[in-house]
Structure formats: C-alpha cells, structure tokens
Design a protein around this motif. Structure first.
Motif, PDB file in Angstrom:
ATOM      1  N   TYR A   7      54.121   6.710  51.981  1.00 24.68           N
ATOM      2  CA  TYR A   7      52.863   6.300  51.356  1.00 24.68           C
ATOM      3  C   TYR A   7      52.236   7.400  50.498  1.00 24.68           C
ATOM      4  CZ  TYR A   7      52.795   2.347  54.653  1.00 24.68           C
ATOM      5  OH  TYR A   7      53.090   1.228  55.376  1.00 24.68           O
ATOM      6  N   ASN A  12      53.211  16.752  47.491  1.00 23.26           N
ATOM      7  CA  ASN A  12      53.581  18.138  47.187  1.00 23.26           C
ATOM      8  C   ASN A  12      54.652  18.666  48.125  1.00 23.26           C
ATOM      9  OD1 ASN A  12      51.708  18.381  45.148  1.00 23.26           O
ATOM     10  ND2 ASN A  12      50.090  19.105  46.520  1.00 23.26           N
ATOM     11  N   SER A  71      47.886  11.639  60.089  1.00 20.98           N
ATOM     12  CA  SER A  71      48.111  11.190  61.467  1.00 20.98           C
ATOM     13  C   SER A  71      48.043   9.669  61.562  1.00 20.98           C
ATOM     14  CB  SER A  71      47.075  11.823  62.390  1.00 20.98           C
ATOM     15  OG  SER A  71      47.245  13.220  62.368  1.00 20.98           O
ATOM     16  N   ASP A 119      58.457  25.951  53.446  1.00 25.74           N
ATOM     17  CA  ASP A 119      59.002  25.921  52.073  1.00 25.74           C
ATOM     18  C   ASP A 119      60.305  26.700  51.964  1.00 25.74           C
ATOM     19  OD1 ASP A 119      56.274  25.165  50.229  1.00 25.74           O
ATOM     20  OD2 ASP A 119      55.967  26.123  52.167  1.00 25.74           O
ATOM     21  N   GLU A 256      41.472  22.831  48.489  1.00 26.31           N
ATOM     22  CA  GLU A 256      40.383  22.546  49.424  1.00 26.31           C
ATOM     23  C   GLU A 256      39.074  23.068  48.823  1.00 26.31           C
ATOM     24  OE1 GLU A 256      41.459  22.155  53.172  1.00 26.31           O
ATOM     25  OE2 GLU A 256      43.491  22.885  53.019  1.00 26.31           O
ATOM     26  N   ALA A 410      41.454   6.621  58.181  1.00 25.14           N
ATOM     27  CA  ALA A 410      41.649   7.330  56.915  1.00 25.14           C
ATOM     28  C   ALA A 410      42.000   6.338  55.821  1.00 25.14           C
ATOM     29  CB  ALA A 410      42.750   8.372  57.046  1.00 25.14           C
TER      30      ALA A 410
HETATM   31  C1  B12 Z   1      46.074  17.912  48.334  1.00 28.39           C
HETATM   32  C2  B12 Z   1      45.856  16.972  49.478  1.00 28.39           C
HETATM   33  C3  B12 Z   1      45.901  15.606  49.206  1.00 28.39           C
HETATM   34  C4  B12 Z   1      46.291  15.067  47.851  1.00 28.39           C
HETATM   35  C5  B12 Z   1      47.826  15.091  47.770  1.00 28.39           C
HETATM   36  C6  B12 Z   1      48.288  15.575  46.447  1.00 28.39           C
HETATM   37  C7  B12 Z   1      49.769  15.836  46.419  1.00 28.39           C
HETATM   38  N1  B12 Z   1      50.210  16.072  45.209  1.00 28.39           N
HETATM   39  O1  B12 Z   1      50.487  15.850  47.407  1.00 28.39           O
HETATM   40  C8  B12 Z   1      45.703  13.634  47.906  1.00 28.39           C
HETATM   41  C9  B12 Z   1      44.297  13.656  47.344  1.00 28.39           C
HETATM   42  C10 B12 Z   1      46.502  12.568  47.182  1.00 28.39           C
HETATM   43  C11 B12 Z   1      45.601  13.418  49.408  1.00 28.39           C
HETATM   44  C12 B12 Z   1      45.510  12.189  49.963  1.00 28.39           C
HETATM   45  C13 B12 Z   1      45.344  11.997  51.325  1.00 28.39           C
HETATM   46  N2  B12 Z   1      45.127  12.944  52.246  1.00 28.39           N
HETATM   47 CO1  B12 Z   1      45.257  14.818  51.916  1.00 28.39          CO
HETATM   48  N3  B12 Z   1      45.343  16.675  51.767  1.00 28.39           N
HETATM   49  C14 B12 Z   1      45.614  17.453  50.780  1.00 28.39           C
HETATM   50  C15 B12 Z   1      45.557  18.938  51.221  1.00 28.39           C
HETATM   51  C16 B12 Z   1      44.236  19.537  50.778  1.00 28.39           C
HETATM   52  C17 B12 Z   1      46.747  19.773  50.767  1.00 28.39           C
HETATM   53  C18 B12 Z   1      48.101  19.070  50.952  1.00 28.39           C
HETATM   54  C19 B12 Z   1      49.185  19.821  50.222  1.00 28.39           C
HETATM   55  O2  B12 Z   1      49.596  19.422  49.156  1.00 28.39           O
HETATM   56  N4  B12 Z   1      49.629  20.943  50.783  1.00 28.39           N
HETATM   57  C20 B12 Z   1      50.717  21.730  50.223  1.00 28.39           C
HETATM   58  C21 B12 Z   1      52.058  21.127  50.678  1.00 28.39           C
HETATM   59  C22 B12 Z   1      53.206  21.908  50.110  1.00 28.39           C
HETATM   60  O3  B12 Z   1      52.057  21.197  52.087  1.00 28.39           O
HETATM   61  P1  B12 Z   1      52.486  19.987  53.028  1.00 28.39           P
HETATM   62  O4  B12 Z   1      52.289  18.677  52.360  1.00 28.39           O
HETATM   63  O5  B12 Z   1      51.849  20.161  54.347  1.00 28.39           O
HETATM   64  O6  B12 Z   1      54.070  20.187  53.181  1.00 28.39           O
HETATM   65  C23 B12 Z   1      54.615  21.332  53.812  1.00 28.39           C
HETATM   66  C24 B12 Z   1      54.900  21.140  55.302  1.00 28.39           C
HETATM   67  O7  B12 Z   1      54.018  20.251  55.930  1.00 28.39           O
HETATM   68  C25 B12 Z   1      56.319  20.703  55.347  1.00 28.39           C
HETATM   69  N5  B12 Z   1      56.689  19.315  55.157  1.00 28.39           N
HETATM   70  C26 B12 Z   1      56.033  18.299  54.568  1.00 28.39           C
HETATM   71  N6  B12 Z   1      56.779  17.185  54.588  1.00 28.39           N
HETATM   72  C27 B12 Z   1      57.955  17.495  55.165  1.00 28.39           C
HETATM   73  C28 B12 Z   1      59.071  16.731  55.451  1.00 28.39           C
HETATM   74  C29 B12 Z   1      60.169  17.329  56.087  1.00 28.39           C
HETATM   75  C30 B12 Z   1      61.372  16.516  56.376  1.00 28.39           C
HETATM   76  C31 B12 Z   1      60.134  18.704  56.440  1.00 28.39           C
HETATM   77  C32 B12 Z   1      61.293  19.342  57.107  1.00 28.39           C
HETATM   78  C33 B12 Z   1      58.986  19.468  56.157  1.00 28.39           C
HETATM   79  C34 B12 Z   1      57.916  18.858  55.538  1.00 28.39           C
HETATM   80  O8  B12 Z   1      56.901  21.430  54.297  1.00 28.39           O
HETATM   81  C35 B12 Z   1      55.976  21.557  53.214  1.00 28.39           C
HETATM   82  C36 B12 Z   1      56.132  22.913  52.633  1.00 28.39           C
HETATM   83  O9  B12 Z   1      55.710  23.907  53.524  1.00 28.39           O
HETATM   84  C37 B12 Z   1      45.640  18.757  52.774  1.00 28.39           C
HETATM   85  C38 B12 Z   1      45.044  19.860  53.596  1.00 28.39           C
HETATM   86  C39 B12 Z   1      46.127  20.829  53.991  1.00 28.39           C
HETATM   87  N7  B12 Z   1      45.749  22.052  54.162  1.00 28.39           N
HETATM   88  O10 B12 Z   1      47.280  20.492  54.135  1.00 28.39           O
HETATM   89  C40 B12 Z   1      44.989  17.395  52.971  1.00 28.39           C
HETATM   90  C41 B12 Z   1      45.386  16.554  54.171  1.00 28.39           C
HETATM   91  C42 B12 Z   1      46.883  16.652  54.383  1.00 28.39           C
HETATM   92  N8  B12 Z   1      45.076  15.183  53.750  1.00 28.39           N
HETATM   93  C43 B12 Z   1      44.689  14.427  54.711  1.00 28.39           C
HETATM   94  C44 B12 Z   1      44.452  13.030  54.593  1.00 28.39           C
HETATM   95  C45 B12 Z   1      43.928  12.317  55.807  1.00 28.39           C
HETATM   96  C46 B12 Z   1      44.709  12.346  53.407  1.00 28.39           C
HETATM   97  C47 B12 Z   1      44.493  10.855  53.169  1.00 28.39           C
HETATM   98  C48 B12 Z   1      44.900   9.924  54.284  1.00 28.39           C
HETATM   99  C49 B12 Z   1      43.029  10.634  52.823  1.00 28.39           C
HETATM  100  C50 B12 Z   1      42.790   9.354  52.101  1.00 28.39           C
HETATM  101  N9  B12 Z   1      42.500   8.288  52.790  1.00 28.39           N
HETATM  102  O11 B12 Z   1      42.890   9.352  50.908  1.00 28.39           O
HETATM  103  C51 B12 Z   1      45.363  10.631  51.916  1.00 28.39           C
HETATM  104  C52 B12 Z   1      46.787  10.271  52.330  1.00 28.39           C
HETATM  105  C53 B12 Z   1      47.696  10.228  51.186  1.00 28.39           C
HETATM  106  C54 B12 Z   1      49.085  10.146  51.699  1.00 28.39           C
HETATM  107  N10 B12 Z   1      49.551   8.955  51.785  1.00 28.39           N
HETATM  108  O12 B12 Z   1      49.695  11.123  52.052  1.00 28.39           O
HETATM  109  C55 B12 Z   1      44.490  15.212  55.996  1.00 28.39           C
HETATM  110  C56 B12 Z   1      45.508  14.866  57.081  1.00 28.39           C
HETATM  111  C57 B12 Z   1      44.901  15.021  58.446  1.00 28.39           C
HETATM  112  C58 B12 Z   1      45.606  14.200  59.451  1.00 28.39           C
HETATM  113  N11 B12 Z   1      46.032  14.845  60.533  1.00 28.39           N
HETATM  114  O13 B12 Z   1      45.715  13.000  59.294  1.00 28.39           O
HETATM  115  C59 B12 Z   1      44.550  16.709  55.491  1.00 28.39           C
HETATM  116  C60 B12 Z   1      45.164  17.687  56.467  1.00 28.39           C
HETATM  117  C61 B12 Z   1      43.095  17.140  55.120  1.00 28.39           C
HETATM  118  C62 B12 Z   1      42.117  17.090  56.253  1.00 28.39           C
HETATM  119  N12 B12 Z   1      41.240  16.126  56.195  1.00 28.39           N
HETATM  120  O14 B12 Z   1      42.054  17.861  57.148  1.00 28.39           O
HETATM  121  N13 B12 Z   1      45.613  14.598  50.071  1.00 28.39           N
END
Ligand code: B12
Length: 504
Positions: A7, A12, A71, A119, A256, A410
C-alpha cells in the motif's frame, strides 16, 4: 529476490534497498501491491493476492521481502505472508517501521524480520542467504528457525551521504498491482509531486505520539539519530530525477522536520534555483521558525509549509510532551505571512484528555492567528509502543483494541471527517474550526456561531454548514490543482473519497 511494498507507491525503504541490492549485483523484482487511500483501508481481493503470487512465480524470485511501514498493515501483512508461503514455499522477510516497533509480534509470523535501518546491512544478509545460510546473528535481522528465534542487535545507523539514490530509473523490474491491473513500470514516475527526505530522525524526538520515542532509545550508541544529507547529494538526486520524470511540478520534503541550519540553508538556497528550479514544500516545527532562513528558502522556491500545532498548550505540554507556547505559534504564523509562504497548520483531534476548556483555548488560538492559513485536522492515531500509547493504556484511557495493529485508524480517520460519529460537543468544535479559516466568512460571524446557545445545544445545522463550506473549499482546491497541472489520478484516488470527505 522480490521486494513487495504494501500500500505505498512511494516507499523510500523499498527504493533504497533495491538500489543497494541492484548495485551489489542482484536482480530485484519490485512490486507495489496496492496503494493507500485516504480514510479508507481496502482489504486486498483474493484475485489481487493471486496476481501477486503469479507475478512472483513468473519472475522466479527465490526469497520475498515485504515492506510493512504502518502497524495498521499487521493483519493484512500476516494474511499475505501465509498465502505467499503456502503457494510458493518461499521464505518471507518483513521489514519497515512496523517490525521495528513490534519485532516479537512480527517474527511470530515472518521467517525473518529487519529491525531498524538496514540500508547497507541488507547486503550481508542476502549474501548469507545466497550461501545457503539463514542470516542468523547478523546485525539488523532476527531470524526464526522453527520455534527458535535468533535475535540480533541493530545495525549501525547509516551515513546518508554514502547511500545510493533511490531507484526511479529501473522500469522493467517494477510492477504494480491494483484491482485487475498488473502493470509493468514504476507507478510513481509520472506523479506531478515528487517526495524526498533531506534528513532522517528528529532533533526534538520527544513528542509522545511519534515513532521517534520508540526508535531513539533503540538506536542509542549506534550513531547520530538526527542526520542531514549534504546539500550537494540532495541536489544531484533531484537533478537525476528531473531528467527521468519531466512531469514533476513540485517537490515535497517529507522530513519529520525540515533542517533549518543556517549554512545548510544558505547552500541549498544558492544551488536549488539553477539546478532544480522547482517549487517546494517543507514541514517545520514552531520552535525553529525564524524569518531569515525562511526568506532565503522563499527566494529559492519555497511555496508552502506545514507546521504542527497539534492541540491546546496544556495538552501539548502534558500529554504530548511538546512544549510549544501559543505565543510561539502566533509568531510563526506572523513570519509565514511576512515572508509570503502558504501555511498548512495541522491539528490532532480525538485525544481522550482534552477538556472543553482546552478545546476553547485551541479555538481562541486559531482565531488569533493571522489569516490566511489552511487547516489539516488529523484524528489521533496510537502507534504501538509509543510513549503515548503506553501511557494511555496504563492509565486506562484506551484498550489494546484502540492501538494500531488491531486498529486501522491511520486509514479510517487519518484526516478528520465530519460525518464520523463523535460527541455533539466535538462536532460543534470541529465545525467551528472548519469554518474559521474560510476566507469568505468574516470573523464576526464565526464569533456569533461560537456564542450561539442553540448551536451549542444542537450543532447539526452548524455541521451541515461546515460540510457545505468544506465541499466548496475542496472544489476550489481541485480547480487550483487542475490549473497548475498537479491534479493526478493518484491524488484523486487517494483523497477524493466520497465515503469519507476529509475536512479542509
Ligand atoms: C516520509 C514518511 C511518509 C511518506 C512516505 C514517502 C515515501 N517516499 O516513502 C508518506 C507521507 C507517503 C507517508 C505515509 C504514511 N505514513 Co509515514 N512516515 C514517513 C516517515 C517520516 C519517514 C519514512 C521514510 O521514508 N524513512 C526512510 C526509509 C528509508 O526508511 P524505512 O521506510 O523505515 O525503510 C528502512 C527500514 O525500515 C527497512 N525496510 C523497509 N522495508 C523493508 C522491507 C524489507 C524486506 C527489509 C529487509 C527491510 C525493509 O529498510 C529501509 C532502509 O533502512 C516515517 C517516520 C520514520 N522515522 O520512519 C513515517 C511513518 C513510517 N509513517 C507512519 C504512518 C502511520 C503513515 C501512514 C499510515 C499515515 C497516513 N494515514 O497517511 C501513511 C502510510 C502510507 C503507506 N502505505 O505506507 C508511521 C508508522 C507508525 C506505525 N507504527 O504505524 C511513521 C513511523 C510516523 C509516525 N507517525 O510515527 N509516510
């Protein structure tokens, strides 16, 4: 290997990981499985899951990674995992913020999980799998072997300057699945709004509702948690993306909080206009708003910013641990007006602790702000393990069923919808708040509506009026986006949901 984004067309995480893995020589099939819809969470149809299984089979993937950001996806991720494992007999690994929040709960379902940032650690993990191992013990990965779970420490936090850019250029190895459509190619590339992060982490990190209260303690000692990308690195990514996606009209920084360090801003303001030259939007915290850097950014192309007000001063301090005074908010909005950038102010509604007096003081604050401004109202969502969720559970304000994972708030009430069932007193406050920033309505009228005893006793006419004003506003916003070429099918699908009309 197959990397599946749940979804989220942007994702990212998946884009970073596939860039790293492709760089290390692997072939990666990226699948964007369904997109998120505002205020609605459509469970996948069986035919969509069948299409995912078929695609992964056809592509010959040997291991499946599932990216579980929110979540709220817990149950759907579990369902898809069982179906994939049964049909393909492959290992399914979860990563993303949700397994980082709740590793024990997730490792009970997935074969392995990534906890925290991986990463770079992901390369060692997949090398281990390739060599026939399980990856057990490698930093960043928990592995389940039968009933045994091998937990590991988190991997060190990455230096953002060393990461490859997210992969937007690969087309053949990318797919999206939605309804009956299985489409090859990057589903986000034609979107007029491009999103990017200039940083990771948050300099404040204490707001009790936020993920940083979970991740900050986990990552203590693993490197600086608030990291800013070098300006040059950011600009180079944007240049590359602009060459690939000529349709981009605006860049949205999803940090953030957007970094407002003077030297960094000066360099960005100097390089952005010539080398990127697109309007951009950022998110700021009231505690960091200063006129000089915002003027520099405005000259470089800043056109709008978001700023969280959240709730009344008391609730912000006592419940959210966000010590921001009303005076700071009034001053920030004054600066936005002076600089000439559009401000989108955000509120969190539905917390269990705000009293009528708190709502009254929030209303008065909003009435005191310089117009114009936009208001985004969000429903409070409780993410598991956050400071706030733990406290509200401990003190008996909520039950486990209210926490994301069992709940999917959410998605159901992310942006406040006036037709959602709420107590009459709250409906009245929401209607007043929706009306107070509508340009055609004079403040004197809002004060009259506020003072009306009849509307206090029965707010239904007020709510109907606010719904009408909201619809007019939404039409104006749609017309503006259309005029500026920023109205995409994606935006329409995500936000124009007749079943839940968000407040604007
Ligand atoms: C930017 C952001 C967004 C952007 C996303 C933009 C984009 N291009 O991805 C937008 C505005 C679209 C968004 C939407 C939402 N978001 Co948001 N978002 C963020 C934020 C601020 C940063 C996420 C990010 O890009 N991080 C950088 C990337 C590189 O990190 P990452 O995704 O975590 O991935 C890393 C690891 O997790 C891992 N990983 C990820 N996937 C996988 C898969 C595998 C197989 C493996 C091995 C590893 C792995 O490796 C990656 C590299 O290290 C976070 C806060 C945070 N600090 O994470 C909240 C956050 C993730 N979001 C959150 C939420 C709830 C949402 C929404 C549900 C809100 C809503 N109703 O709109 C939606 C859901 C969208 C969706 N379907 O995913 C919550 C999740 C909390 C939870 N436990 O549920 C967070 C944590 C913010 C918070 N409120 O505390 N979001």
């Amino acid at each position: 290997m197959g990397l599946v984004s749940l979804y989220a067309l942007e994702n990212n995480g998946v884009r970073h990981l596939s860039a790293v893995l492709r760089g290390a020589g692997w072939s990666v099939t990226e699948v964007y499985f369904k997109d998120w819809v505002n205020n609605h969470f459509p469970w996948p149809a069986e035919r969509e899951i069948d299409a995912l299984i078929e695609l992964l089979r056809e592509q010959g993937v040997s291991v499946i990674g599932l990216s579980v950001r929110a979540s709220a996806f817990h149950r759907v991720a579990a369902h898809i995992t069982h179906r994939l494992r049964a049909a393909l007999g492959l290992r399914v690994i979860w990563g993303g913020m949700h397994p980082t929040f709740q590793p024990e709960r997730c490792i009970a379902i997935a074969d392995a999980i990534a906890v925290g940032e991986v990463d770079l650690a992901v390369v060692d993990y997949f090398l281990a799998l390739e060599a026939g191992g399980s990856g057990a013990g490698l930093p960043g990965f928990w592995v389940r072997e039968g009933d045994e779970i091998v937990r590991a420490d988190l991997a060190p936090l990455v230096d953002l300057a060393t990461l490859p850019f997210r992969d937007y250029h690969t087309q053949l190895d990318k797919w999206s699945i939605e309804g009956d459509r299985v489409q090859q190619g990057d589903p986000f590339i034609s979107n007029p709004e491009f999103t990017v992060l200039a940083s990771r982490g948050c300099p404040y990190w204490t707001c009790t509702f936020c993920s940083n209260t979970v991740t900050k303690p986990l990552t203590e000692g693993l490197g600086p948690t608030f990291r800013i990308r070098p300006v040059e690195d950011l600009i180079c990514e944007l240049e590359a993306v602009r060459a690939l996606c000529p349709d981009i009209k605006v860049v949205r920084f999803d940090d953030e909080v957007f970094p407002l360090h003077p030297a960094w801003i000066a360099e960005l303001a100097e390089k952005w206009p010539q080398r990127v030259g697109l309007p951009f939007e950022v998110l700021v915290d009231p505690r960091m708003v200063r006129e000089a850097p915002l003027r520099q950014l405005k000259a470089a192309g800043l056109r709008a910013l978001c700023m969280g007000i959240q709730a009344s001063e008391r609730v912000n301090r006592e419940l959210y641990h966000r010590p921001v005074s009303d005076a700071q908010i009034i001053e920030a909005q004054r600066i936005f007006r002076a600089v000439g950038v559009r401000s989108n102010l955000q509120l969190i509604w539905d917390d269990p602790m705000s009293t009528e007096a708190d709502k009254d003081s929030l209303f008065r604050l909003l009435m005191a702000l310089e117009q114009p401004f936009e208001l985004y109202l969000f429903g409070l969502t409780l993410y598991p393990e956050t400071h706030l969720a733990r406290r509200l559970l401990r003190e008996g304000w909520v039950t486990e069923a209210d926490i994301e994972g069992l709940h999917t708030r959410a998605f159901e009430q992310f942006r406040v919808d006036l037709s959602y069932p709420r107590p009459a007193a709250d409906q009245r406050w929401l209607a007043l708040i929706v009306l107070l920033n509508k340009r055609l309505l004079p403040k004197s009228l809002i004060w009259k509506l506020y003072a009306s005893e009849a509307l206090r006793a029965d707010p239904r006419p007020l709510v109907a009026f606010a719904q009408g004003a909201n619809l007019v506003k939404m039409s104006a916003v749609v017309a503006e986006l259309l005029r500026d070429g920023e109205l995409s099918p994606l935006l329409l699908r995500r936000w124009l949901n007749p079943r839940s009309l968000v407040t604007m």
